[in-house]
Motif scaffolding. Structure first.
Motif, mmCIF file in Angstrom:
data_model
loop_
_atom_site.group_PDB
_atom_site.id
_atom_site.type_symbol
_atom_site.label_atom_id
_atom_site.label_comp_id
_atom_site.label_asym_id
_atom_site.label_seq_id
_atom_site.Cartn_x
_atom_site.Cartn_y
_atom_site.Cartn_z
ATOM 1 N N UNK A 104 0.862 -1.180 0.000
ATOM 2 C CA UNK A 104 0.000 0.000 0.000
ATOM 3 C C UNK A 104 0.899 1.231 0.000
ATOM 4 N N UNK A 105 1.462 1.534 -1.133
ATOM 5 C CA UNK A 105 2.445 2.623 -1.185
ATOM 6 C C UNK A 105 1.808 4.001 -1.048
ATOM 7 N N UNK A 106 2.612 4.958 -0.621
ATOM 8 C CA UNK A 106 2.163 6.343 -0.564
ATOM 9 C C UNK A 106 2.822 7.153 -1.670
ATOM 10 N N UNK A 107 3.744 6.538 -2.395
ATOM 11 C CA UNK A 107 4.432 7.225 -3.488
ATOM 12 C C UNK A 107 3.561 7.209 -4.730
ATOM 13 N N UNK A 108 3.352 8.361 -5.286
ATOM 14 C CA UNK A 108 2.455 8.528 -6.429
ATOM 15 C C UNK A 108 2.871 7.692 -7.632
ATOM 16 N N UNK A 109 4.151 7.372 -7.757
ATOM 17 C CA UNK A 109 4.633 6.674 -8.943
ATOM 18 C C UNK A 109 4.090 5.247 -9.056
ATOM 19 N N UNK A 110 3.557 4.718 -7.972
ATOM 20 C CA UNK A 110 3.043 3.356 -7.986
ATOM 21 C C UNK A 110 1.559 3.292 -8.363
ATOM 22 N N UNK A 111 0.955 4.443 -8.655
ATOM 23 C CA UNK A 111 -0.476 4.484 -8.926
ATOM 24 C C UNK A 111 -0.759 4.749 -10.402
ATOM 25 N N UNK A 112 -1.806 4.099 -10.898
ATOM 26 C CA UNK A 112 -2.169 4.196 -12.304
ATOM 27 C C UNK A 112 -3.674 4.394 -12.416
ATOM 28 N N UNK A 113 -4.151 4.525 -13.610
ATOM 29 C CA UNK A 113 -5.585 4.589 -13.900
ATOM 30 C C UNK A 113 -6.299 5.641 -13.056
ATOM 31 N N UNK A 114 -5.927 6.854 -13.259
ATOM 32 C CA UNK A 114 -6.493 7.966 -12.507
ATOM 33 C C UNK A 114 -7.894 8.314 -12.996
ATOM 34 N N UNK A 115 -8.712 8.800 -12.033
ATOM 35 C CA UNK A 115 -10.012 9.346 -12.399
ATOM 36 C C UNK A 115 -9.852 10.779 -12.876
ATOM 37 N N UNK A 116 -10.978 11.424 -13.164
ATOM 38 C CA UNK A 116 -10.938 12.786 -13.696
ATOM 39 C C UNK A 116 -10.866 13.839 -12.584
ATOM 40 N N UNK A 117 -11.098 13.402 -11.368
ATOM 41 C CA UNK A 117 -11.002 14.307 -10.236
ATOM 42 C C UNK A 117 -12.320 14.970 -9.872
ATOM 43 N N UNK A 118 -12.408 15.404 -8.629
ATOM 44 C CA UNK A 118 -13.568 16.148 -8.148
ATOM 45 C C UNK A 118 -13.068 17.328 -7.330
ATOM 46 N N UNK A 119 -13.648 18.493 -7.572
ATOM 47 C CA UNK A 119 -13.189 19.722 -6.933
ATOM 48 C C UNK A 119 -13.742 19.837 -5.516
ATOM 49 N N UNK A 120 -12.865 20.130 -4.591
ATOM 50 C CA UNK A 120 -13.251 20.426 -3.208
ATOM 51 C C UNK A 120 -12.780 21.841 -2.900
ATOM 52 N N UNK A 121 -13.704 22.680 -2.483
ATOM 53 C CA UNK A 121 -13.387 24.061 -2.136
ATOM 54 C C UNK A 121 -13.863 24.327 -0.725
ATOM 55 N N UNK A 122 -12.942 24.761 0.121
ATOM 56 C CA UNK A 122 -13.264 25.043 1.516
ATOM 57 C C UNK A 122 -13.112 26.539 1.749
ATOM 58 N N UNK A 123 -14.195 27.176 2.127
ATOM 59 C CA UNK A 123 -14.173 28.616 2.357
ATOM 60 C C UNK A 123 -13.909 28.903 3.830
ATOM 61 N N UNK A 124 -13.243 30.017 4.069
ATOM 62 C CA UNK A 124 -12.906 30.385 5.457
ATOM 63 C C UNK A 124 -13.999 31.217 6.089
#
Length: 124
Positions: A104-124
């Motif tokens: 269960x690596x934490x290094x990004x280089x071991x990960x593949x098949x990425x999704x398109x992403x979802x935006x998270x915005x936190x207002x102060x």
């Protein structure tokens, strides 16, 4: 070929919560580690959390430890990220990705098949 679709992002006030989902289709992810990463505007993509194929092991970036929880439901081929006590610095696009069969690596280089992403915005 597996496809990942993230959802659950949005606009929330500081201190609030969001639950992100990452649904996989086309192939099972039940035998793979899974990870969540994020990328803020103008910054590199960074590790957030990872979970082993069984869900028995989880890892977190120091910046989210104690606030975020990664989980998975292999029957639904889905991984989740519960985000609590959100801070403005958590604002980013959040991505899920498929990891290796072993470890269960934490290094990004071991990960593949990425999704398109979802935006998270936190207002102060």
């Amino acid at each position: 070929q597996v496809q990942l679709v993230e959802s659950g992002g949005g606009l929330v006030q500081a201190g609030g919560s969001l639950r992100l989902s990452c649904a996989a289709s086309g192939r099972t992810i039940s035998n793979r580690a899974m990870g969540w990463f994020r990328q803020a505007l103008g910054k590199e993509r960074e590790f957030v959390a990872a979970i082993s194929w069984s869900g028995g092991s989880t890892y977190y970036a120091d910046s989210v430890k104690g606030r975020f929880i990664i989980s998975r439901d292999n029957a639904k081929n889905t991984v989740y990220l519960q985000m609590n006590s959100l801070k403005p610095e958590d604002t980013a696009i959040y991505y899920c990705a498929i990891g290796p069969y072993v470890g269960t690596p934490i290094n990004i280089k071991y990960y593949i098949s990425w999704g398109q992403g979802t935006q998270v915005t936190v207002s102060s």
